[in-house]
Design a protein around this motif. Structure first.
Motif, PDB file in Angstrom:
ATOM      1  N   ASN A 251       0.823  -1.222   0.000  1.00 26.90           N
ATOM      2  CA  ASN A 251       0.000   0.000   0.000  1.00 26.90           C
ATOM      3  C   ASN A 251       0.848   1.259   0.000  1.00 26.90           C
ATOM      4  O   ASN A 251       0.476   2.273   0.591  1.00 26.90           O
ATOM      5  N   GLN A 252       1.981   1.200  -0.694  1.00 26.29           N
ATOM      6  CA  GLN A 252       2.827   2.385  -0.750  1.00 26.29           C
ATOM      7  C   GLN A 252       2.226   3.415  -1.700  1.00 26.29           C
ATOM      8  O   GLN A 252       1.501   3.065  -2.635  1.00 26.29           O
ATOM      9  N   PRO A 253       2.488   4.714  -1.465  1.00 23.98           N
ATOM     10  CA  PRO A 253       1.873   5.768  -2.276  1.00 23.98           C
ATOM     11  C   PRO A 253       2.038   5.534  -3.768  1.00 23.98           C
ATOM     12  O   PRO A 253       3.131   5.228  -4.248  1.00 23.98           O
ATOM     13  N   ASN A 254       0.916   5.641  -4.482  1.00 23.29           N
ATOM     14  CA  ASN A 254       0.857   5.473  -5.937  1.00 23.29           C
ATOM     15  C   ASN A 254       1.178   4.058  -6.397  1.00 23.29           C
ATOM     16  O   ASN A 254       1.353   3.827  -7.597  1.00 23.29           O
ATOM     17  N   ASN A 255       1.267   3.114  -5.462  1.00 20.42           N
ATOM     18  CA  ASN A 255       1.543   1.722  -5.826  1.00 20.42           C
ATOM     19  C   ASN A 255       0.625   0.760  -5.087  1.00 20.42           C
ATOM     20  O   ASN A 255       0.992  -0.394  -4.858  1.00 20.42           O
ATOM     21  N   ASP A 256      -0.578   1.213  -4.709  1.00 22.49           N
ATOM     22  CA  ASP A 256      -1.516   0.322  -4.038  1.00 22.49           C
ATOM     23  C   ASP A 256      -1.786  -0.901  -4.902  1.00 22.49           C
ATOM     24  O   ASP A 256      -2.089  -0.786  -6.097  1.00 22.49           O
ATOM     25  N   GLY A 257      -1.662  -2.081  -4.290  1.00 22.10           N
ATOM     26  CA  GLY A 257      -1.958  -3.317  -4.996  1.00 22.10           C
ATOM     27  C   GLY A 257      -0.750  -4.031  -5.545  1.00 22.10           C
ATOM     28  O   GLY A 257      -0.863  -5.157  -6.022  1.00 22.10           O
ATOM     29  N   THR A 258       0.418  -3.398  -5.483  1.00 24.69           N
ATOM     30  CA  THR A 258       1.650  -4.017  -5.971  1.00 24.69           C
ATOM     31  C   THR A 258       2.647  -4.117  -4.825  1.00 24.69           C
ATOM     32  O   THR A 258       2.930  -3.114  -4.160  1.00 24.69           O
ATOM     33  N   CYS A 259       3.163  -5.309  -4.577  1.00 29.13           N
ATOM     34  CA  CYS A 259       4.139  -5.488  -3.514  1.00 29.13           C
ATOM     35  C   CYS A 259       5.425  -4.747  -3.880  1.00 29.13           C
ATOM     36  O   CYS A 259       6.037  -5.026  -4.913  1.00 29.13           O
ATOM     37  N   GLN A 260       5.802  -3.790  -3.039  1.00 33.07           N
ATOM     38  CA  GLN A 260       6.956  -2.944  -3.322  1.00 33.07           C
ATOM     39  C   GLN A 260       7.923  -2.950  -2.144  1.00 33.07           C
ATOM     40  O   GLN A 260       7.504  -3.025  -0.983  1.00 33.07           O
ATOM     41  N   PRO A 261       9.230  -2.860  -2.419  1.00 34.80           N
ATOM     42  CA  PRO A 261      10.194  -2.766  -1.310  1.00 34.80           C
ATOM     43  C   PRO A 261      10.206  -1.369  -0.712  1.00 34.80           C
ATOM     44  O   PRO A 261       9.915  -0.385  -1.403  1.00 34.80           O
ATOM     45  N   TYR A 262      10.520  -1.293   0.583  1.00 32.65           N
ATOM     46  CA  TYR A 262      10.751   0.014   1.179  1.00 32.65           C
ATOM     47  C   TYR A 262      12.094   0.553   0.686  1.00 32.65           C
ATOM     48  O   TYR A 262      12.991  -0.210   0.309  1.00 32.65           O
ATOM     49  N   ALA A 263      12.234   1.850   0.701  1.00 31.79           N
ATOM     50  CA  ALA A 263      13.441   2.486   0.182  1.00 31.79           C
ATOM     51  C   ALA A 263      14.679   2.039   0.960  1.00 31.79           C
ATOM     52  O   ALA A 263      14.621   1.770   2.159  1.00 31.79           O
ATOM     53  N   GLN A 264      15.786   1.963   0.247  1.00 31.04           N
ATOM     54  CA  GLN A 264      17.061   1.587   0.860  1.00 31.04           C
ATOM     55  C   GLN A 264      17.396   2.526   2.007  1.00 31.04           C
ATOM     56  O   GLN A 264      17.247   3.747   1.922  1.00 31.04           O
ATOM     57  N   GLY A 265      17.827   1.927   3.124  1.00 21.26           N
ATOM     58  CA  GLY A 265      18.229   2.711   4.276  1.00 21.26           C
ATOM     59  C   GLY A 265      17.101   3.082   5.213  1.00 21.26           C
ATOM     60  O   GLY A 265      17.326   3.735   6.226  1.00 21.26           O
ATOM     61  N   THR A 266      15.865   2.662   4.888  1.00 21.25           N
ATOM     62  CA  THR A 266      14.720   2.936   5.756  1.00 21.25           C
ATOM     63  C   THR A 266      14.254   1.630   6.405  1.00 21.25           C
ATOM     64  O   THR A 266      14.701   0.547   6.038  1.00 21.25           O
ATOM     65  N   ASP A 267      13.370   1.749   7.337  1.00 18.07           N
ATOM     66  CA  ASP A 267      12.725   0.586   7.954  1.00 18.07           C
ATOM     67  C   ASP A 267      11.425   1.058   8.602  1.00 18.07           C
ATOM     68  O   ASP A 267      11.276   1.038   9.825  1.00 18.07           O
TER      69      ASP A 267
END
Length: 358
Positions: A251-267
């Protein structure tokens, strides 16, 4: 730890509480989610200035519950880190439908970040919400982002019934369109059988029958996998795959419905241990380089050291056939549940891992 908060609403008799848990507070990560409550794990995208205050607006199907409530009530926000802000507990008591949330971040009184969330009914659970630097679209200029606006084509800042529609819809065809002949008011159609009026205009449901079974597209709000065409309900939306594992969400912004990785260096979901952060490829650890090991997100076998990409992750083998899954990176049998897309709908995997009729 609960902090009372005054608000400008009169529809609900139950109290509304907010909890902001920073690293120094020591009381956010183990907070129990009570019935009717929503926990928001808040973060900001890398490169976005860290807010020193938040403004929170909350809506349910009756309208606005809370408008621009400041968090914290006084003084400056004390975030856990430059990107991890803390946890907000929303406990409104009785509500109608799901909650729709808009969080704005300010630094030195300048708006620097926004994030929205649609929590499907029944309202309860824990959600990761990342604020981004882009100002969300608001086509009707009523201060409610289109992504959570129940009437995105006509201004209604109180989020009650759409202006011009006495029943809160379009006159009986099941679509909350604010009087538009195309029936979507910004592509937010709600098919009959998903609860009709009272869905807040944030569920893009299709092909729902009288029993409540649905065939919702990826990105549509959901409470159970049975409502989704893919059979996967992850992070409150129908997802392209099971999206199992750390450092990823659907449910990442503008990518609802697609499994996406979190940005490098974040958690943002605080899933990594021993001081590690997400590597940008759907796993904890150092930045991904070269071919990906098993278990990391992929779109094709050419991205994987094993050469196999199955169920959206690099897999240890081809993992072909029904009742076989590689959601964790190791091919395994599926038993006593469906195995979409190979074994789903009227079929299910039996106790021995065979795809049979339900």
């Amino acid at each position: 730890m609960r902090l009372p908060w005054s608000s400008r609403w009169s529809r609900l008799l139950a109290p509304l509480w907010l909890l902001l848990a920073g690293a120094s507070a020591g009381c956010g990560k183990n907070t129990q989610v009570e019935p009717g409550a929503v926990l928001l794990d808040l973060s900001v995208a890398a490169g976005v200035p860290t807010p020193d205050e938040l403004h929170v607006s909350i809506y349910d199907d009756t309208g606005s519950l809370w408008t621009n409530a400041r968090v914290p009530g006084a003084g400056a926000l004390m975030p856990e880190s430059a990107t991890r802000l803390g946890t907000v507990l929303i406990q409104p008591g009785a509500t109608q439908g799901g909650l729709r949330v808009h969080v704005r971040g300010f630094a030195a009184s300048v708006r620097v970040a926004d994030g929205t969330l649609a929590s499907p009914p029944p309202t309860q659970g824990r959600f990761a919400l990342r604020l981004d630097g882009d100002v969300p679209a608001d086509g009707d200029g009523d201060g409610v982002p289109d992504a959570i606006d129940n009437c995105p084509a006509v201004a209604n800042p109180d989020q009650g019934a759409c202006p011009g529609a006495s029943d809160g819809g379009d006159g009986g065809n099941g679509n909350r369109d604010g009087g538009n002949s195309d029936g979507d008011g910004g592509n937010r159609d709600v098919a009959s059988g998903d609860g009709g009026p009272g869905d807040g205009g944030v569920m893009d449901a299709v092909d729902c029958d009288a029993s409540g079974a649905c065939n919702r597209v990826n990105g549509a709000a959901c409470a159970d996998g049975a409502q989704c065409k893919s059979s996967f309900c992850v992070d409150g939306v129908c997802c392209s795959n099971a999206c199992i594992g750390p450092c990823r969400s659907c449910n990442q912004p503008n990518n609802d419905g697609t499994c996406q990785p979190y940005a490098q260096g974040t958690d943002p979901a605080v899933e990594c241990t021993a001081g590690a952060t997400c590597n940008g490829a759907g796993a904890c650890g150092p930045p991904a380089g070269g071919l990906k090991p098993n278990g990391q997100l992929c779109a094709g076998g050419n991205e994987c050291a094993s050469t196999f990409c199955k169920d959206g992750v690099c897999c240890n083998n081809a993992c072909d056939g029904s009742c076989r899954t590689c959601e964790t990176g190791t091919c395994a049998d599926v038993k006593r549940k469906p195995d979409p897309p190979e074994c789903y709908g009227t079929m299910t995997c039996n106790p021995t891992g065979k795809c049979v009729l339900n």
